[in-house]
Design an enzyme around this catalytic site. Structure first.
Site, PDB file in Angstrom:
ATOM      1  N   TYR A 297       0.819  -1.209   0.000  1.00  0.00           N
ATOM      2  CA  TYR A 297       0.000   0.000   0.000  1.00  0.00           C
ATOM      3  C   TYR A 297       0.857   1.265   0.000  1.00  0.00           C
ATOM      4  CZ  TYR A 297      -3.556  -3.315   1.739  1.00  0.00           C
ATOM      5  OH  TYR A 297      -4.400  -4.383   1.913  1.00  0.00           O
TER       6      TYR A 297
ATOM      7  N   HIS B   2       1.118 -11.508   1.959  1.00  0.00           N
ATOM      8  CA  HIS B   2       0.062 -10.768   1.274  1.00  0.00           C
ATOM      9  C   HIS B   2      -0.636 -11.589   0.195  1.00  0.00           C
ATOM     10  CE1 HIS B   2      -1.193  -6.389   0.125  1.00  0.00           C
ATOM     11  NE2 HIS B   2      -2.226  -7.206   0.143  1.00  0.00           N
TER      12      HIS B   2
ATOM     13  N   SER C  36      -2.803 -14.268   3.450  1.00  0.00           N
ATOM     14  CA  SER C  36      -3.834 -13.498   2.761  1.00  0.00           C
ATOM     15  C   SER C  36      -3.963 -13.992   1.325  1.00  0.00           C
ATOM     16  CB  SER C  36      -3.477 -12.007   2.778  1.00  0.00           C
ATOM     17  OG  SER C  36      -4.458 -11.236   2.119  1.00  0.00           O
TER      18      SER C  36
ATOM     19  N   GLN D  99      -6.726 -13.598   5.574  1.00  0.00           N
ATOM     20  CA  GLN D  99      -7.436 -12.423   5.077  1.00  0.00           C
ATOM     21  C   GLN D  99      -7.736 -12.647   3.594  1.00  0.00           C
ATOM     22  OE1 GLN D  99      -6.293  -7.829   4.264  1.00  0.00           O
ATOM     23  NE2 GLN D  99      -6.130  -8.410   6.413  1.00  0.00           N
TER      24      GLN D  99
ATOM     25  N   SER E  73     -12.337  -5.496   1.512  1.00  0.00           N
ATOM     26  CA  SER E  73     -13.288  -4.993   0.511  1.00  0.00           C
ATOM     27  C   SER E  73     -14.728  -5.410   0.805  1.00  0.00           C
ATOM     28  CB  SER E  73     -12.890  -5.453  -0.900  1.00  0.00           C
ATOM     29  OG  SER E  73     -11.667  -4.905  -1.280  1.00  0.00           O
TER      30      SER E  73
ATOM     31  N   LYS F 197     -12.786   0.560   4.444  1.00  0.00           N
ATOM     32  CA  LYS F 197     -11.942   1.742   4.350  1.00  0.00           C
ATOM     33  C   LYS F 197     -12.803   2.948   3.995  1.00  0.00           C
ATOM     34  CE  LYS F 197      -9.988   2.552  -0.225  1.00  0.00           C
ATOM     35  NZ  LYS F 197     -10.910   2.849  -1.061  1.00  0.00           N
TER      36      LYS F 197
ATOM     37  N   GLU G 131     -19.553   7.000  10.042  1.00  0.00           N
ATOM     38  CA  GLU G 131     -20.749   6.258   9.633  1.00  0.00           C
ATOM     39  C   GLU G 131     -20.518   4.752   9.697  1.00  0.00           C
ATOM     40  OE1 GLU G 131     -22.235   5.344   5.280  1.00  0.00           O
ATOM     41  OE2 GLU G 131     -22.766   7.408   5.846  1.00  0.00           O
ATOM     42  N   ASN G 132     -19.342   4.318   9.274  1.00  0.00           N
ATOM     43  CA  ASN G 132     -19.056   2.883   9.217  1.00  0.00           C
ATOM     44  C   ASN G 132     -18.880   2.232  10.578  1.00  0.00           C
ATOM     45  OD1 ASN G 132     -19.176   3.092   6.454  1.00  0.00           O
ATOM     46  ND2 ASN G 132     -16.963   2.957   6.121  1.00  0.00           N
TER      47      ASN G 132
END
Length: 280
Positions: free
Chosen positions: A53, A111, A149, A171, A198, A240, A249-250
């Protein structure tokens, strides 16, 4: 505790807040720093990043500057998918620790089972070598937990058979209509906790009217429904957001999706056909 900080427990007894804040596709610098700072202010105590990232340094700075005790924040990062030797993995591990500058990493994951340029290729032996470096780093106290992951069943089973320490978490991509059942079932059969990245299908989910209709049953947003859905499947959601309002909100997940609506959501076909998948 709040809903987002109520813990799941990893196989080694380490507690992990059950909702994480994802930072994939959040640019390094002010954007990543501010997003993580806002997430911590909103109550998140679980932050997910990765070498790929390119924002580990920004994430680490926001955590250090938050004023929150280090042991109150759970941090995940990930080994580059291209690191498939012991030496490359050991080097990448130390680079992540340096960039984050948090003393240790709570959860560190391979990953992907293959380099990103070779999706689906067979790197089982390389994963075992990288895993050996992660086991040694775990023994040295650099990590509190280790995992994987994007691993499919074949890659999982090989690693389980060739590891001294069994992975503690998997993950993978998980959202309404895309549940990777075989991969989830395999991980759970070996005792791993599953995390879902996601959960909003990188935004594709917002255009689904069937999902929107069910969200209306609870007077919640599609995002809130999608995150709650993952959680009610016993999986750690990793939403995210960049805007401060969406970050807050999340976190509003204090509702229960009914068994009937969960069944309807679980029965949906892929609700985001434009989304890319890493399942091979």
């Amino acid at each position: 505790m709040s809903i987002i900080t109520d813990p799941f427990t990893l196989p080694n007894g380490v507690k992990i807040p059950q909702v994480g804040f994802g930072t994939w596709q959040i640019p390094a610098g002010d954007v990543a720093y501010t997003s993580v700072a806002n997430a911590l202010k909103a109550g998140y105590r679980h932050i997910d990043t990765a070498t790929a990232y390119r924002n580990e340094a920004s994430v680490g700075a926001a955590i250090r500057d938050s004023g929150i005790a280090r042991d109150q924040i759970f941090v995940t990062s990930k080994l580059p998918a291209e690191a498939k030797t012991y030496a490359d993995a050991a080097k990448a591990i130390d680079e992540s620790l340096t960039k984050l500058d948090l003393g240790y990493i709570d959860l560190y994951l391979i990953h992907a089972p293959w380099p990103w340029a070779e999706l689906g290729a067979d790197y089982k032996e390389g994963n075992a070598e990288a895993w050996r470096a992660m086991e040694d780093a775990y023994d040295a106290g650099k990590f509190r937990a280790i995992g994987i992951s994007n691993f499919n069943v074949a890659d999982q089973e090989y690693l389980y058979a060739h590891s001294r320490i069994t992975p503690m978490a998997l993950q993978l991509q998980f959202y309404i209509g895309y549940r990777e059942a075989a991969n989830v079932d395999c991980a759970r059969a070996h005792g791993l906790l599953v995390e879902g990245f996601s959960p909003l299908a990188t935004g594709f989910l917002f255009g689904n009217q069937d999902v929107a209709a069910i969200a209306g049953h609870y007077d919640v947003t599609v995002a809130q429904l999608a995150i709650r859905y993952v959680l009610q499947n016993g999986i750690v959601p990793l939403p995210k957001a960049i805007g401060a309002d969406h970050v807050v909100e999340n976190t509003k997940l204090d509702f229960i999706i009914s068994p009937a609506d969960m069944a309807a959501l679980n029965a949906m076909n892929d609700t985001a056909p434009g989304e890319d998948h890493n399942e091979y």
